[in-house]
Design an enzyme around this catalytic site. Structure first.
Site, mmCIF file in Angstrom:
data_model
loop_
_atom_site.group_PDB
_atom_site.id
_atom_site.type_symbol
_atom_site.label_atom_id
_atom_site.label_comp_id
_atom_site.label_asym_id
_atom_site.label_seq_id
_atom_site.Cartn_x
_atom_site.Cartn_y
_atom_site.Cartn_z
ATOM 1 N N LYS A 176 0.692 -1.071 -0.028
ATOM 2 C CA LYS A 176 -0.004 -0.007 0.037
ATOM 3 C C LYS A 176 0.799 1.147 -0.043
ATOM 4 O O LYS A 176 0.598 2.117 -0.749
ATOM 5 C CB LYS A 176 -1.172 0.059 1.108
ATOM 6 C CG LYS A 176 -2.003 0.929 1.178
ATOM 7 C CD LYS A 176 -3.143 0.988 2.230
ATOM 8 C CE LYS A 176 -4.127 2.279 2.009
ATOM 9 N NZ LYS A 176 -4.616 2.621 3.174
ATOM 10 N N GLU B 166 1.121 12.847 5.401
ATOM 11 C CA GLU B 166 1.756 12.013 6.097
ATOM 12 C C GLU B 166 2.983 11.476 5.323
ATOM 13 O O GLU B 166 3.512 10.361 5.383
ATOM 14 C CB GLU B 166 0.633 10.740 6.370
ATOM 15 C CG GLU B 166 -0.269 10.995 7.219
ATOM 16 C CD GLU B 166 -1.307 9.749 7.560
ATOM 17 O OE1 GLU B 166 -1.314 9.526 8.743
ATOM 18 O OE2 GLU B 166 -1.705 9.297 6.639
HETATM 19 P P1 NAP Z 1 -8.391 12.251 11.046
HETATM 20 O O1 NAP Z 1 -9.746 12.212 10.322
HETATM 21 O O2 NAP Z 1 -7.880 13.267 10.937
HETATM 22 O O3 NAP Z 1 -8.647 11.809 12.716
HETATM 23 C C1 NAP Z 1 -7.519 11.868 13.332
HETATM 24 C C2 NAP Z 1 -8.026 12.139 14.875
HETATM 25 O O4 NAP Z 1 -6.973 12.012 15.767
HETATM 26 C C3 NAP Z 1 -8.521 13.728 15.052
HETATM 27 O O5 NAP Z 1 -10.027 13.310 15.593
HETATM 28 C C4 NAP Z 1 -7.464 14.035 16.030
HETATM 29 O O6 NAP Z 1 -8.237 14.979 16.992
HETATM 30 C C5 NAP Z 1 -7.088 12.839 16.759
HETATM 31 N N1 NAP Z 1 -5.976 13.062 17.559
HETATM 32 C C6 NAP Z 1 -4.684 13.409 17.171
HETATM 33 N N2 NAP Z 1 -3.935 13.334 18.194
HETATM 34 C C7 NAP Z 1 -4.669 13.015 19.263
HETATM 35 C C8 NAP Z 1 -4.189 12.967 20.687
HETATM 36 N N3 NAP Z 1 -3.009 13.063 20.956
HETATM 37 N N4 NAP Z 1 -5.222 12.473 21.464
HETATM 38 C C9 NAP Z 1 -6.578 12.304 20.820
HETATM 39 N N5 NAP Z 1 -6.665 12.476 19.719
HETATM 40 C C10 NAP Z 1 -5.757 13.109 18.967
HETATM 41 O O7 NAP Z 1 -7.765 10.918 10.449
HETATM 42 P P2 NAP Z 1 -8.389 9.542 9.760
HETATM 43 O O8 NAP Z 1 -8.682 10.031 8.289
HETATM 44 O O9 NAP Z 1 -9.271 9.060 10.598
HETATM 45 O O10 NAP Z 1 -6.796 9.054 9.631
HETATM 46 C C11 NAP Z 1 -6.346 8.066 10.654
HETATM 47 C C12 NAP Z 1 -5.356 7.352 9.711
HETATM 48 O O11 NAP Z 1 -5.980 6.328 9.136
HETATM 49 C C13 NAP Z 1 -4.502 7.960 9.169
HETATM 50 O O12 NAP Z 1 -2.966 7.443 9.106
HETATM 51 C C14 NAP Z 1 -4.950 7.706 7.774
HETATM 52 O O13 NAP Z 1 -3.806 7.793 6.750
HETATM 53 C C15 NAP Z 1 -5.277 6.342 7.944
HETATM 54 N N6 NAP Z 1 -6.716 6.007 6.705
HETATM 55 C C16 NAP Z 1 -7.604 6.653 6.822
HETATM 56 C C17 NAP Z 1 -8.492 6.622 5.839
HETATM 57 C C18 NAP Z 1 -9.896 7.403 5.705
HETATM 58 O O14 NAP Z 1 -10.868 7.060 4.738
HETATM 59 N N7 NAP Z 1 -10.064 8.319 6.584
HETATM 60 C C19 NAP Z 1 -8.855 5.240 5.365
HETATM 61 C C20 NAP Z 1 -7.328 4.526 5.355
HETATM 62 C C21 NAP Z 1 -6.430 4.918 6.234
HETATM 63 P P3 NAP Z 1 -8.649 16.656 16.502
HETATM 64 O O15 NAP Z 1 -10.384 15.989 16.280
HETATM 65 O O16 NAP Z 1 -8.626 17.105 17.856
HETATM 66 O O17 NAP Z 1 -7.797 16.808 15.598
#
Ligand code: NAP
Length: 303
Positions: free
Chosen positions: A182, A262
């Site tokens: 990936k 990232e």
């Molecule tokens: P996201 O929507 O930006 O969510 C990340 C969350 O983590 C945010 O709510 C953020 O809080 C929280 N956070 C960060 N630091 C924190 C801490 N110290 N304590 C508590 N909460 C904390 O990200 P995402 O899209 O879910 O992605 C997460 C991972 O999954 C990434 O590596 C991404 O590449 C992978 N991924 C995502 C998808 C997708 O469709 N979204 C698909 C496959 C893989 P705040 O709300 O306060 O900013």
């Protein structure tokens, strides 16, 4: 056993809502007091599926809560993972299990080094979700999450809880191969969509550039990943470009919205591995330099 979910963002919200509605105990761990206050004001987490929006009043807390944690879903971005886990380390039980949802490679080792006694389960997901409001998650794409733990390959007993929650998953003996594959797909597509300012399908106009990158990435996979990871990489990249032609890559969206990318866990990880293996992958390094320059011009972190 309670599911602690750190990061009530896109994937964390998607997992937490499905676990909670299956009747499983879930606790969200939010960034700080002010995020907790905003969450409580909204009364919970909203998951939007199709035309349907449902509110799930899942209890939430911050890292400084005192209750022990035995099972943690780490659902923040890769660049936040190490600090986030460090903040919870004192609460982890001796037999704690962590599920690491981060894309790319590198953050998993950083996390494992912070909590050496915990069992770290690596994950790679093709599900899609995004946030369209505070604590409001839209389920955008069906997919599957592959899970695996190379040092302890036996599947955990709680996979049936994922089954009961309708979370599509598969236990994988080759999770590292999947994560490398990936990563290679991401490196072949995402940076070019940023540099050429196009949707994934727009890369069909640059077949030579894509092919050269695929050659170098396949060479890298042959040195770093299990043998199968390098097979037919270019064909798959071309297939993904076609199948997702109308989509903007996640890196494109991050840059367009002025968010940190990232890159450190994708292209930088690939380039560092190439260097360690003394592989002269000139196009990959050139791509890294161009992407860093592009990010710097926009005032975004370059790693
Ligand atoms: P996201 O929507 O930006 O969510 C990340 C969350 O983590 C945010 O709510 C953020 O809080 C929280 N956070 C960060 N630091 C924190 C801490 N110290 N304590 C508590 N909460 C904390 O990200 P995402 O899209 O879910 O992605 C997460 C991972 O999954 C990434 O590596 C991404 O590449 C992978 N991924 C995502 C998808 C997708 O469709 N979204 C698909 C496959 C893989 P705040 O709300 O306060 O900013």
């Amino acid at each position: 056993m309670t599911w602690h979910v750190l990061g009530a963002g896109s994937l964390g919200g998607l997992w937490a809502a499905r676990l909670a509605r299956a009747g499983l105990p879930v606790r969200l761990v939010l960034r700080d007091r002010s995020r907790l206050t905003s969450y409580r004001r909204l009364g919970g987490l909203t998951l939007v599926e199709g035309q349907q929006a449902n509110l799930y009043p899942i209890p939430a807390q911050t890292a400084d809560d005192a209750t022990p944690i035995s099972r943690l879903l780490l659902a923040c971005k890769a660049y936040d993972a190490e600090d986030a886990v460090a903040s919870l380390a004192p609460r982890l039980t001796a037999d704690a299990e962590l599920i690491l949802l981060q894309n790319g490679l590198g953050s998993q080792d950083q996390v494992a080094a912070r909590v050496p006694r915990a069992r770290c389960i690596l994950a790679s997901s093709t599900e899609g979700a995004f946030r369209d409001g505070d604590f409001r998650v839209v389920f955008a794409g069906q997919g599957c999450t592959w899970l695996g733990c190379p040092p302890q390959p036996a599947a955990p007993h709680w996979l049936d809880e994922l089954q009961a929650s309708g979370i599509p998953h598969q236990w994988s003996a080759d999770i590292l191969g999947r994560l490398w594959r990936k990563l290679a797909l991401n490196c072949a597509i995402n940076p070019l969509t940023v540099l050429h300012d196009c949707r994934n399908g727009g890369l069909a106009a640059y077949p030579g550039e894509v092919a050269t990158l695929c050659d170098e990435l396949a060479e890298l996979l042959r040195h770093c990943a299990p043998a199968a990871a390098a097979e037919n990489l270019q064909e798959e990249v071309e297939r993904v470009i076609q199948a997702t032609a109308a989509n903007y890559s996640s890196m494109y969206q991050d840059v367009a919205q002025g968010r940190r990318t990232e890159i450190a866990y994708l292209l930088d990880h690939a380039c560092a591995a190439a260097q360690r293996h003394k592989l002269p992958l000139a196009h990959l390094h050139n791509l890294q330099q161009r992407l860093r320059a592009h990010l710097a011009e926009r005032g975004l972190p370059t790693r």
